[in-house]
Design an enzyme around this catalytic site. Sequence first.
Site, mmCIF file in Angstrom:
data_model
loop_
_atom_site.group_PDB
_atom_site.id
_atom_site.type_symbol
_atom_site.label_atom_id
_atom_site.label_comp_id
_atom_site.label_asym_id
_atom_site.label_seq_id
_atom_site.Cartn_x
_atom_site.Cartn_y
_atom_site.Cartn_z
ATOM 1 N N SER A 66 47.194 20.105 -3.232
ATOM 2 C CA SER A 66 46.141 20.108 -2.208
ATOM 3 C C SER A 66 46.647 20.478 -0.823
ATOM 4 O O SER A 66 45.881 20.967 0.007
ATOM 5 C CB SER A 66 45.469 18.732 -2.155
ATOM 6 O OG SER A 66 46.417 17.715 -1.895
ATOM 7 N N ASP A 99 40.705 10.869 5.338
ATOM 8 C CA ASP A 99 41.295 10.154 4.207
ATOM 9 C C ASP A 99 42.724 9.702 4.481
ATOM 10 O O ASP A 99 43.322 8.984 3.687
ATOM 11 C CB ASP A 99 41.246 11.007 2.934
ATOM 12 C CG ASP A 99 42.050 12.303 3.056
ATOM 13 O OD1 ASP A 99 42.788 12.481 4.046
ATOM 14 O OD2 ASP A 99 41.930 13.138 2.137
ATOM 15 N N GLY A 108 45.595 18.205 -6.540
ATOM 16 C CA GLY A 108 45.913 17.213 -7.550
ATOM 17 C C GLY A 108 47.015 17.607 -8.510
ATOM 18 O O GLY A 108 47.402 16.811 -9.369
ATOM 19 N N ASN A 122 52.053 14.539 -5.606
ATOM 20 C CA ASN A 122 51.191 13.816 -6.543
ATOM 21 C C ASN A 122 51.992 13.091 -7.620
ATOM 22 O O ASN A 122 51.525 12.103 -8.186
ATOM 23 C CB ASN A 122 50.188 14.779 -7.186
ATOM 24 C CG ASN A 122 49.133 15.236 -6.203
ATOM 25 O OD1 ASN A 122 48.523 14.422 -5.517
ATOM 26 N ND2 ASN A 122 48.922 16.541 -6.106
ATOM 27 N N HIS A 164 45.421 13.960 3.704
ATOM 28 C CA HIS A 164 45.493 15.418 3.797
ATOM 29 C C HIS A 164 45.502 15.885 5.253
ATOM 30 O O HIS A 164 44.645 15.466 6.037
ATOM 31 C CB HIS A 164 44.320 16.053 3.051
ATOM 32 C CG HIS A 164 44.337 15.768 1.591
ATOM 33 N ND1 HIS A 164 43.640 14.708 1.029
ATOM 34 C CD2 HIS A 164 44.988 16.392 0.571
ATOM 35 C CE1 HIS A 164 43.851 14.699 -0.273
ATOM 36 N NE2 HIS A 164 44.655 15.703 -0.578
#
Length: 219
Positions: A42, A192, A79, A108, A195
């Site tokens: 991402s 969030d 992801g 991840n 990111h």
Amino acid sequence: MVLESRRRRDCIALALACAALGHLPARAAGSAPAKILVVGDSLSAEYGLKRGTGWVALLTQRLSAQKVPATVINASISGDTTSGGRSRLPALLKQHRPSHVVIELGGNDALRGLPIQMSEANLRAMTEAAQAAGAKVLIVGIQLPPNYGKAYGASFAAIFEKVAEERRAALVPFFLKGVADIPEPLAMFQDDRIHPNEKAQVVMLDNVWPALKALLGGR
């Protein structure tokens, strides 16, 4: 026959002289445009960003502005893990035949608590596969927040350097330098808190650019 032989010798001598002076025709002296394949997660897939504002899109713009003949293929998937990248890479190499491969994976893996040894093995396999296909490799390193624990974080960060050194690949030690390690890092992240936001993308590109530019210059 004697005259023809002399002409051939004269042509060869002229070609050698031109080569020594750097005056070979552009077709012989130049090289094909670079083809840069970015395999990431991402952080490279413009997650939560307006299309065309991520660091990979900015890379395309910078290459154009600096008149570097290159095409960028962004094969990043939000992801994705090192295992996912490893499984996808052979088909990507066959399809695109890149001259350069940027590997930006691993974050991840840590978020899911996957074994560090597995992540390391996947990074090594991806690097070997890309090099075997004739591409130069740039490994983009990730570092973890302090809450993951000092020992785990250090062990995780070390795998990128280890694989790069073993495989003689280029390395960006910390992709989010100047983003995640500043006094007020939340200013560089989306809501969030995971990111990076649009403002952070140029910093991320600046972290990648020196190592990638050096690889491109070696073509």
